[in-house]
Design a protein around this motif. Sequence first.
Motif, short mmCIF file in Angstrom:
data_model
loop_
_atom_site.label_atom_id
_atom_site.label_comp_id
_atom_site.label_asym_id
_atom_site.label_seq_id
_atom_site.Cartn_x
_atom_site.Cartn_y
_atom_site.Cartn_z
N ARG A 196 0.59 5.05 1.56
CA ARG A 196 -0.14 5.72 2.65
C ARG A 196 -0.34 7.20 2.36
O ARG A 196 0.59 7.90 1.97
N GLU A 251 -6.32 7.95 7.66
CA GLU A 251 -5.25 7.32 6.89
C GLU A 251 -5.91 6.54 5.76
O GLU A 251 -6.86 5.81 5.99
N PRO A 256 0.81 -1.21 0.00
CA PRO A 256 0.00 0.00 0.00
C PRO A 256 0.84 1.27 0.00
O PRO A 256 2.00 1.26 0.40
N PHE A 272 -4.86 3.95 2.71
CA PHE A 272 -3.81 3.14 2.11
C PHE A 272 -4.27 2.77 0.71
O PHE A 272 -5.29 2.11 0.54
#
Length: 174
Positions: free
Chosen positions: A100, A163, A98, A165
């Motif tokens: 971020r 957040e 991922p 991802f």
Amino acid sequence: MASALRPPLTPPPDPASARGIAAALKLDGQGRLIDVGCGPGPLALDLAHLFSEVVGVDPDPGMIAEDAHEAARRGVGGTQGTPGDEVAVLTRAGFTGPHRHVVPGGQPLERTSADVVPWVFSMSYAAPHLFGTRSDAFEAEVRRLLRGVSPSGRFSEQQRSSEVFVWRRSLAEA
């Protein structure tokens, strides 16, 4: 499962979060959103209008069912859900990551009891299907507790940072 008259599982969307995510990721209404660990789907459903397709992935089939229920209630089409492990699902689909991204929070949000109760039900430990026939009793107890701490039924919270991802289609697959 709670009665057919239960409130939605997610509070009303915070427009600032969707705008922040859209700006950070330069979304243009194209592409596919895969929301891993989607739970009852609040993020995916709030962002559905920014993608041509939305897929929710969650290891709990009950959360996938709640996501489908919420999508139907909101009239959001083009969504599908699948139970599974995020890395296996995304890798098998040809994605890398991922990557971020953080969308800053800090904005004050005013909530009502009608917003807080669905938020409680959106938590994996308090999903309605876990309570079976006791879901309505649990909801009544949550509402009683909320009235006890705020007779006006109004609450305030500070929006947390989010957040995100992002997994992208690998160049070899594109």
